[in-house]
Design a protein around this motif. Structure first.
Motif, PDB file in Angstrom:
ATOM      1  N   GLU A 634     -15.029   9.044  22.422  1.00  0.00           N
ATOM      2  CA  GLU A 634     -15.557  10.435  22.122  1.00  0.00           C
ATOM      3  C   GLU A 634     -14.136  11.042  22.373  1.00  0.00           C
ATOM      4  OE1 GLU A 634     -18.919  13.404  23.581  1.00  0.00           O
ATOM      5  OE2 GLU A 634     -18.325  11.931  25.005  1.00  0.00           O
ATOM      6  N   PHE A 635     -13.988  12.175  21.536  1.00  0.00           N
ATOM      7  CA  PHE A 635     -13.022  13.090  21.546  1.00  0.00           C
ATOM      8  C   PHE A 635     -13.267  14.563  21.078  1.00  0.00           C
ATOM      9  CE2 PHE A 635      -8.864  15.053  19.960  1.00  0.00           C
ATOM     10  CZ  PHE A 635      -8.119  14.943  20.966  1.00  0.00           C
ATOM     11  N   ASP A 636     -12.747  15.585  21.871  1.00  0.00           N
ATOM     12  CA  ASP A 636     -13.093  16.854  21.694  1.00  0.00           C
ATOM     13  C   ASP A 636     -12.081  17.781  21.731  1.00  0.00           C
ATOM     14  OD1 ASP A 636     -14.704  19.348  21.032  1.00  0.00           O
ATOM     15  OD2 ASP A 636     -15.480  19.537  23.298  1.00  0.00           O
ATOM     16  N   MET A 637     -11.739  18.634  20.637  1.00  0.00           N
ATOM     17  CA  MET A 637     -10.380  19.521  20.715  1.00  0.00           C
ATOM     18  C   MET A 637     -10.778  21.020  20.261  1.00  0.00           C
ATOM     19  SD  MET A 637      -6.786  18.616  18.842  1.00  0.00           S
ATOM     20  CE  MET A 637      -7.260  18.958  17.118  1.00  0.00           C
ATOM     21  N   ASN A 638      -9.872  21.805  20.983  1.00  0.00           N
ATOM     22  CA  ASN A 638      -9.921  23.237  20.264  1.00  0.00           C
ATOM     23  C   ASN A 638      -8.289  23.635  20.273  1.00  0.00           C
ATOM     24  OD1 ASN A 638     -12.514  23.245  20.282  1.00  0.00           O
ATOM     25  ND2 ASN A 638     -12.842  24.364  22.360  1.00  0.00           N
ATOM     26  N   TYR A 639      -8.067  24.305  19.462  1.00  0.00           N
ATOM     27  CA  TYR A 639      -6.684  24.759  19.558  1.00  0.00           C
ATOM     28  C   TYR A 639      -6.757  26.035  18.431  1.00  0.00           C
ATOM     29  CZ  TYR A 639      -1.820  25.741  18.775  1.00  0.00           C
ATOM     30  OH  TYR A 639      -0.427  26.362  18.811  1.00  0.00           O
ATOM     31  N   GLY A 640      -6.154  27.141  19.175  1.00  0.00           N
ATOM     32  CA  GLY A 640      -5.811  28.527  18.556  1.00  0.00           C
ATOM     33  C   GLY A 640      -5.927  29.762  19.563  1.00  0.00           C
ATOM     34  N   ASP A 641      -6.230  30.998  19.028  1.00  0.00           N
ATOM     35  CA  ASP A 641      -6.228  32.164  19.920  1.00  0.00           C
ATOM     36  C   ASP A 641      -7.163  32.117  20.781  1.00  0.00           C
ATOM     37  OD1 ASP A 641      -4.017  32.919  18.078  1.00  0.00           O
ATOM     38  OD2 ASP A 641      -5.422  33.895  16.865  1.00  0.00           O
ATOM     39  N   ASP A 642      -6.842  32.889  21.754  1.00  0.00           N
ATOM     40  CA  ASP A 642      -7.757  33.139  23.219  1.00  0.00           C
ATOM     41  C   ASP A 642      -7.397  34.329  23.756  1.00  0.00           C
ATOM     42  OD1 ASP A 642     -10.027  32.875  24.799  1.00  0.00           O
ATOM     43  OD2 ASP A 642      -9.415  30.883  25.590  1.00  0.00           O
ATOM     44  N   ILE A 643      -8.055  34.687  24.775  1.00  0.00           N
ATOM     45  CA  ILE A 643      -7.793  35.947  25.523  1.00  0.00           C
ATOM     46  C   ILE A 643      -7.693  35.525  26.793  1.00  0.00           C
ATOM     47  CG2 ILE A 643      -8.785  38.063  26.497  1.00  0.00           C
ATOM     48  CD1 ILE A 643     -10.606  38.302  24.068  1.00  0.00           C
ATOM     49  N   ASP A 644      -6.410  35.872  27.481  1.00  0.00           N
ATOM     50  CA  ASP A 644      -6.240  35.875  28.943  1.00  0.00           C
ATOM     51  C   ASP A 644      -6.831  36.890  29.630  1.00  0.00           C
ATOM     52  OD1 ASP A 644      -5.183  35.906  31.604  1.00  0.00           O
ATOM     53  OD2 ASP A 644      -3.290  36.431  30.964  1.00  0.00           O
ATOM     54  N   TYR A 645      -8.268  36.524  30.235  1.00  0.00           N
ATOM     55  CA  TYR A 645      -9.015  37.739  30.862  1.00  0.00           C
ATOM     56  C   TYR A 645      -8.433  38.106  32.091  1.00  0.00           C
ATOM     57  CZ  TYR A 645     -12.442  36.255  27.232  1.00  0.00           C
ATOM     58  OH  TYR A 645     -13.160  36.054  26.090  1.00  0.00           O
ATOM     59  N   ALA A 646      -7.876  37.276  32.956  1.00  0.00           N
ATOM     60  CA  ALA A 646      -7.275  37.967  34.160  1.00  0.00           C
ATOM     61  C   ALA A 646      -6.315  38.914  34.025  1.00  0.00           C
ATOM     62  CB  ALA A 646      -6.463  36.586  34.905  1.00  0.00           C
ATOM     63  N   ASN A 647      -5.405  38.896  32.963  1.00  0.00           N
ATOM     64  CA  ASN A 647      -4.704  39.931  32.676  1.00  0.00           C
ATOM     65  C   ASN A 647      -4.757  40.680  31.390  1.00  0.00           C
ATOM     66  OD1 ASN A 647      -2.663  38.813  34.861  1.00  0.00           O
ATOM     67  ND2 ASN A 647      -3.004  36.957  33.521  1.00  0.00           N
ATOM     68  N   ASP A 648      -5.889  40.393  30.711  1.00  0.00           N
ATOM     69  CA  ASP A 648      -6.286  41.400  29.379  1.00  0.00           C
ATOM     70  C   ASP A 648      -5.301  41.186  28.535  1.00  0.00           C
ATOM     71  OD1 ASP A 648      -7.956  42.515  27.992  1.00  0.00           O
ATOM     72  OD2 ASP A 648      -7.277  44.358  28.673  1.00  0.00           O
ATOM     73  N   ARG A 649      -4.804  40.220  28.031  1.00  0.00           N
ATOM     74  CA  ARG A 649      -3.782  39.963  26.876  1.00  0.00           C
ATOM     75  C   ARG A 649      -4.107  38.834  26.064  1.00  0.00           C
ATOM     76  NH1 ARG A 649       1.102  38.627  31.213  1.00  0.00           N
ATOM     77  NH2 ARG A 649       0.111  36.696  32.185  1.00  0.00           N
ATOM     78  N   PRO A 650      -3.283  38.863  24.707  1.00  0.00           N
ATOM     79  CA  PRO A 650      -3.703  37.702  23.912  1.00  0.00           C
ATOM     80  C   PRO A 650      -3.076  36.415  24.356  1.00  0.00           C
ATOM     81  CG  PRO A 650      -2.043  39.010  23.019  1.00  0.00           C
ATOM     82  CD  PRO A 650      -2.613  39.769  24.444  1.00  0.00           C
ATOM     83  N   ALA A 651      -3.546  35.386  24.129  1.00  0.00           N
ATOM     84  CA  ALA A 651      -2.863  34.110  24.895  1.00  0.00           C
ATOM     85  C   ALA A 651      -3.372  32.795  23.594  1.00  0.00           C
ATOM     86  CB  ALA A 651      -3.941  33.701  25.914  1.00  0.00           C
ATOM     87  N   THR A 652      -2.816  31.748  23.813  1.00  0.00           N
ATOM     88  CA  THR A 652      -3.123  30.509  22.949  1.00  0.00           C
ATOM     89  C   THR A 652      -3.570  29.538  23.920  1.00  0.00           C
ATOM     90  OG1 THR A 652      -1.207  31.098  21.434  1.00  0.00           O
ATOM     91  CG2 THR A 652      -1.976  28.864  21.477  1.00  0.00           C
ATOM     92  N   LEU A 653      -4.916  28.973  23.295  1.00  0.00           N
ATOM     93  CA  LEU A 653      -5.638  27.889  24.016  1.00  0.00           C
ATOM     94  C   LEU A 653      -5.534  26.491  23.449  1.00  0.00           C
ATOM     95  CD1 LEU A 653      -8.011  26.779  26.083  1.00  0.00           C
ATOM     96  CD2 LEU A 653      -9.378  27.365  24.133  1.00  0.00           C
ATOM     97  N   THR A 654      -4.923  25.422  24.282  1.00  0.00           N
ATOM     98  CA  THR A 654      -4.969  24.111  23.853  1.00  0.00           C
ATOM     99  C   THR A 654      -5.862  23.330  24.651  1.00  0.00           C
ATOM    100  OG1 THR A 654      -2.618  24.187  23.375  1.00  0.00           O
ATOM    101  CG2 THR A 654      -3.480  21.963  23.555  1.00  0.00           C
ATOM    102  N   MET A 655      -6.958  22.620  24.218  1.00  0.00           N
ATOM    103  CA  MET A 655      -8.243  21.935  24.842  1.00  0.00           C
ATOM    104  C   MET A 655      -8.179  20.430  24.258  1.00  0.00           C
ATOM    105  SD  MET A 655     -11.185  20.761  25.340  1.00  0.00           S
ATOM    106  CE  MET A 655     -12.271  21.701  24.271  1.00  0.00           C
ATOM    107  N   PHE A 656      -8.234  19.619  25.014  1.00  0.00           N
ATOM    108  CA  PHE A 656      -8.656  18.421  24.427  1.00  0.00           C
ATOM    109  C   PHE A 656      -9.370  17.567  25.577  1.00  0.00           C
ATOM    110  CE2 PHE A 656      -3.984  17.524  25.523  1.00  0.00           C
ATOM    111  CZ  PHE A 656      -4.475  16.464  26.418  1.00  0.00           C
ATOM    112  N   ASN A 657     -10.252  16.892  25.023  1.00  0.00           N
ATOM    113  CA  ASN A 657     -11.421  16.318  26.109  1.00  0.00           C
ATOM    114  C   ASN A 657     -11.725  15.103  25.577  1.00  0.00           C
ATOM    115  OD1 ASN A 657     -14.743  17.185  26.939  1.00  0.00           O
ATOM    116  ND2 ASN A 657     -13.422  15.857  27.920  1.00  0.00           N
ATOM    117  N   PRO A 658     -11.070  13.803  25.905  1.00  0.00           N
ATOM    118  CA  PRO A 658     -11.226  12.435  25.416  1.00  0.00           C
ATOM    119  C   PRO A 658     -12.282  11.710  26.613  1.00  0.00           C
ATOM    120  CG  PRO A 658      -9.096  12.575  26.744  1.00  0.00           C
ATOM    121  CD  PRO A 658      -9.536  13.899  26.651  1.00  0.00           C
ATOM    122  N   GLY A 659     -13.208  11.117  26.020  1.00  0.00           N
ATOM    123  CA  GLY A 659     -14.154  10.371  26.834  1.00  0.00           C
ATOM    124  C   GLY A 659     -14.134   8.763  26.340  1.00  0.00           C
TER     125      GLY A 659
END
Length: 784
Positions: A634-659
């Motif tokens: 199993e493999f799950d992946m996200n990549y792209g724009d996100d929000i840094d909620y702790a500091n209220d600014r734009p961010a880039t998210l990299t997430m992958f989830n192998p199983g």
């Protein structure tokens, strides 16, 4: 509405509604498939051997059709089912032939965990009204899977566990399975001389593709699945019998905890609890569950979840037996009853009843502490009040026909200085085989203690968040403003939806509005003060003679405002999904959305001129497949724009989830999932988070198992990049559990286990044990 609005008033209204008289609806269609079930004087021993003479007198049915991925084509293998009844049990046997028996997939597993194996089974709608169906599936070793399919929600729940009997064995031609289903399992009207139930006999045949084989054809142009059951007639003289189950239990534990900074000695607490559960079938259609001093311990550890840069509370499913029995009777289209909000009850009682087209369910329990969700439109979290609470839920549903249903639900959660009352009405209408309309209206009335808001802040002025507020996960300003209430407050919520589904395409739309003072504290409604409109559709292809057997392309568009019509989010998504060889599922999509960040002025709940609107583009990908019989990837992946909620600014998210799920032997399975998440801002890497969830299970016999669980979390932050707080640079958490279990049946069990927790942070430089627990549970179900 105030405290004179009582629980008794709500219950009385429901009981008045239940006095309506109607003609029962019939759903199963004899033209689909029909079988006559003979009643014999004696049953058989469930040992997998079909040599008894009763099987020669049973009705024989052939499963001739493949309904997926093939569309009602001839089955690739032959399967014979035999069925008969006595006055107290239904007996079913399957003879599953195989062209190559060496490829049969059969593993020793715990109950409800053998999906992916070869399976045979039966679906039964005992009221034949296409509302609920019992499902029983068995693998070649006799491992049981049972569940309930709910037409209202469109979901299947394996949380229900009945006591029934099965045995299976491999043969030179394939395998065969023998099953006894005591009639005490079912709600049905035993005043009838002859029963007519909805039925389907099913076989799952997993090879390169998972073939679903059925006793009859399934029309993909009809959106309702339970409407397409065949009928089973007969069961002459069927009686539910004396349906009383008494289950005493003893739970013993030793829990040890210590403070680590500075290091303190262990503090031990020993506890022994004696409990009693009662399950009484008052009539064949009415069931009473009661429990005194129950064991609500979590025997199986929850799956690990990363809670970082996430403003909303995590959801954990219910696993406790008392709440799960006939849980589906309380379901509505909205999550208004989530019983994990009743965390520490001393007692509980539940009454469920179904007669023809009337369904009634009532649940009452106390709770040693008061726990519930505090929702918002940008964040939510779980809150507690240190008071005993009393909890009630009551549901009534009226089904005048298979096309139409009406329902009502009330919930109440109340303690000395707090209450939350909820009343709801809902309906579902299916005027054609392709069209479905649903609507639900909910009203709530709530009162908080005067100082309740202070748990979300430090000091009376609430100028800073509480120290245990996880960074990026706690918009404490919103929660303070949502909970700083002086008197009763009330509001409403409603949802309407329409769906049109045919063989090759689907279109849907939904609108919901949730008031800013709406609360559903016995449910899981995490967002309020919002209105949302969604519209979308899908198109389906069913290729033949190719690697992929189903291709789906679609998307949706949605927009969300608060109740002052200030935009919170607007999103458009397109996705493609494919099913094919290697039992594969592949999906990928692109999301474009505008989304606000956190509030800048903590004294206001406004969105406009108080938040920044970010434009985000995100790509996602998911797949699972079985390259060889013993291995599922199993493999799950996200990549792209996100929000840094702790500091209220734009961010880039990299997430992958192998199983990986590796069947090391037919009785040992290793399941490993890892999640990696990183958030980058213009100045550098804000944090890196890793979570590893490892579960090793050895199914020693059909009844006994040994299980090891280990969940490890590691979060590293660059503290120089945090503008307003000073978080730990390093945080680690390790939770372990080893459990031996012996299950004679789902309620007659013996458990012996150990669990512990270790943490590390900037003040504790290596993983150090903080708590440990030894526990044992013994329970036995007496069937009278």
């Amino acid at each position: 509405m105030n405290k004179t609005f009582t629980i008794q008033t709500l219950c009385y209204a429901i009981l008045l509604a239940s006095s309506a008289i109607s003609t029962p609806a019939s759903a199963g269609d004899p033209s689909q498939f029909t079988v006559n079930i003979p009643t014999l004087s004696q049953g058989v021993e469930i040992d997998g051997d079909l040599s008894e003479p009763q099987w020669q007198q049973a009705t024989t049915v052939q499963l001739n059709y493949e309904t997926s991925p093939g569309e009602n084509i001839p089955a690739p293998v032959s399967t014979d089912a035999k069925i008969f009844a006595t006055e107290t049990s239904l007996f079913v046997a399957f003879i599953a032939h195989d062209v190559d028996p060496s490829k049969i997939r059969a593993n020793l597993r715990d109950r409800d965990n053998s999906w992916g194996d070869d399976q045979v089974g039966i679906k039964l709608d005992t009221f034949n009204n296409a509302r609920l169906a019992y499902q029983f599936f068995i693998n070649p070793y006799g491992v049981q899977n049972d569940s309930i399919e709910n037409e209202l929600t469109g979901e299947e729940s394996d949380a229900w566990d009945g006591i029934w009997y099965s045995s299976g064995k491999l043969t030179d031609q394939g395998y065969q399975v023998e099953v006894e289903l005591p009639l005490r399992l079912f709600n049905f009207d035993d005043n009838k001389d002859i029963q007519t139930w909805g039925i389907e006999l099913v076989r799952f045949y997993p090879r390169n593709e998972t073939h679903r084989i059925s006793s009859h054809k399934i029309d993909r142009n009809v959106s309702c699945q339970l409407c397409q059951l065949g009928t089973a007639t007969g069961l002459a003289g069927a009686q539910q019998g004396q349906d009383i189950q008494i289950t005493p239990s003893v739970v013993g534990s030793r829990n040890s905890q210590r403070e680590l900074n500075p290091n303190q000695p262990w503090e031990d607490e020993d506890n022994v609890e004696v409990g009693l559960d009662l399950r009484w079938g008052i009539t064949p259609t009415t069931l009473l569950n009661a429990t005194i001093n129950p064991d609500f311990s979590q025997v199986e550890a929850d799956s690990g979840q990363l809670d970082v840069n996430n403003n909303f509370a995590l959801f954990y499913p219910e696993k406790r037996a008392f709440f799960l029995d006939n849980k589906d009777y309380f379901d509505t289209q909205l999550s208004l009853l989530h019983t994990r909000n009743i965390s520490s009850p001393d007692y509980g009682v539940k009454l469920t009843s179904k007669t023809d087209d009337h369904t009634l369910a009532v649940l009452a329990a106390n709770d040693e502490k008061t726990q519930f969700l505090v929702p918002g439109n940008l964040s939510s979290d779980v809150a507690t009040i240190d008071e005993e609470s009393y909890n009630l839920a009551a549901r009534y549903r009226f089904d005048p026909s298979k096309e139409l249903s009406f329902g009502g639900l009330v919930t109440a959660k109340q303690s000395e200085n707090y209450h939350n009352y909820v009343a709801s009405l809902d309906t579902k209408w299916q005027p054609t085989d392709q069209d479905t309309f649903t609507a639900q209206y909910v009203f709530s009335d709530t009162e908080y203690p005067e100082d309740f808001f202070q748990q979300f802040c430090n000091g009376d002025d609430c100028s800073t968040p509480p120290q245990d507020c996880e960074l990026g996960n706690c918009d404490y300003n919103e929660r303070v403003l949502r909970t700083k209430k002086q008197d009763n407050f009330s509001d409403n919520m409603y949802r309407v939806s329409y769906e049109h589904e045919k063989r090759n395409w689907r279109a849907f739309s939904r609108y919901e509005s949730i008031g800013e003072d709406f609360r559903a504290d016995l449910g899981f409604i995490e967002r309020i003060d919002a209105s949302k409109f969604v519209a979308g559709g899908n198109y389906y292809w069913y290729p033949t003679d190719s690697f992929f057997n189903k291709i789906e392309f679609g998307g949706d568009w949605d927009i969300t405002h608060n109740q002052n019509n200030e935009k919170i989010e607007q999103e458009a998504e397109a996705a493609i999904r494919l099913n094919g060889g290697w039992q594969s599922y592949i999906a990928s999509g692109f999301v474009h959305k505008d989304r606000v960040g956190r509030r800048q002025d903590s004294s206001s709940l406004a969105i406009d001129d108080n938040t920044t609107m970010y434009t985000l583009d995100l790509m996602w990908f998911y797949t699972n497949f079985v390259p060889i019989e013993s291995l599922k990837l199993e493999f799950d992946m996200n990549y792209g724009d996100d929000i840094d909620y702790a500091n209220d600014r734009p961010a880039t998210l990299t997430m992958f989830n192998p199983g990986v799920e590796w069947k090391i032997t037919e009785s040992i399975i290793l399941d490993v999932n890892h999640k990696y998440q990183a958030l980058d801002v213009d100045e550098g890497r804000l944090f890196t988070a890793n979570l590893t969830d490892l579960r090793l299970n050895w199914q020693i016999t059909l009844n006994s198992f040994l299980r090891l669980t280990s969940v490890y979390t590691d979060i590293e932050r660059d503290t120089d990049l945090y503008l307003h707080q000073s978080p730990n640079e390093q945080y680690q958490n390790l939770g372990n559990e080893i459990l031996y279990g012996y299950k004679l049946n789902p309620q007659s069990v013996f458990y012996l286990g150990y669990s512990d927790g270790l943490i590390a942070n900037d003040d504790i430089d290596s993983l150090t044990q903080k708590d440990k627990t030894y526990f044992m549970k013994v329970s036995y179900a007496w069937l009278l």
